[in-house]
Design a protein around this motif. Structure first.
Motif, PDB file in Angstrom:
ATOM      1  N   ASN A 172      37.777  36.877  23.567  1.00  0.00           N
ATOM      2  CA  ASN A 172      37.362  38.267  23.422  1.00  0.00           C
ATOM      3  C   ASN A 172      35.986  38.319  22.779  1.00  0.00           C
ATOM      4  O   ASN A 172      35.698  37.544  21.865  1.00  0.00           O
ATOM      5  CB  ASN A 172      38.376  39.049  22.572  1.00  0.00           C
ATOM      6  N   ASP A 178      43.398  36.800  27.018  1.00  0.00           N
ATOM      7  CA  ASP A 178      43.956  38.075  26.542  1.00  0.00           C
ATOM      8  C   ASP A 178      44.507  38.884  27.719  1.00  0.00           C
ATOM      9  O   ASP A 178      45.581  39.475  27.633  1.00  0.00           O
ATOM     10  CB  ASP A 178      42.874  38.861  25.794  1.00  0.00           C
ATOM     11  N   ARG A 224      37.549  42.165  26.749  1.00  0.00           N
ATOM     12  CA  ARG A 224      38.697  41.259  26.676  1.00  0.00           C
ATOM     13  C   ARG A 224      38.462  40.017  27.500  1.00  0.00           C
ATOM     14  O   ARG A 224      37.917  40.069  28.599  1.00  0.00           O
ATOM     15  CB  ARG A 224      39.947  41.974  27.186  1.00  0.00           C
TER      16      ARG A 224
END
Length: 151
Positions: A33, A61, A57
């Motif tokens: 991220n 993730d 992101r």
């Protein structure tokens, strides 16, 4: 593969005349991220540049949370005079106009930068906010640029 996330997967693209240019990237965790920082020159007000920071992101993730096509709405904005200010043909209404707009999901969410001209106080106001199809968002960030007789 990381840049694929924003550019292709989310379809991040400018819809207005302003074009964002990435000027920084800060890794925030081990899953990829990042915080992305972009510069956006106001296309109708020469001499004003806004810097916007937003969360992107990473692939891990996205895989772990199952939401491939959306990034958070949070953004921060700071606008400054970066040269002699020349105001072009701008919307002077209370609602202002979009300077920049980018998708934050496949179809339902966008990140917008809007300019409002406070003529009485000779100030340009820039608002970064999320716009969602079904739910409005209270996530907003604001920056101002005083004109001091530049017009």
């Amino acid at each position: 593969m990381k840049k694929f996330g924003i550019a292709c997967l989310l379809g991040l693209a400018a819809f207005g005349t302003a074009q964002a240019k990435q000027v920084g990237e800060v890794g925030v965790d081990w899953v990829g991220n990042d915080i992305i920082i972009e510069a956006i020159a106001d296309p109708d007000v020469e001499g004003v540049t806004c810097h916007i920071a937003y969360f992107e992101r990473g692939l891990i993730d996205r895989l772990s949370k199952g939401n491939w096509f959306e990034d958070p709405s949070n953004a921060s904005i700071s606008c400054r005079q970066t040269g002699p200010i020349t105001i072009g043909d701008i919307d002077r209404s209370d609602s202002g106009e979009d300077v920049f707009r980018a998708s934050r999901s496949i179809i339902l969410k966008s990140l917008r930068v809007k300019r409002i001209f406070d003529e009485k106080n000779q100030t340009l106001i820039y608002i970064a906010h999320a716009a969602e199809l079904t739910d409005g968002s209270a996530k907003v960030s604001m920056s101002t640029v005083p004109l001091y007789g530049s017009e």
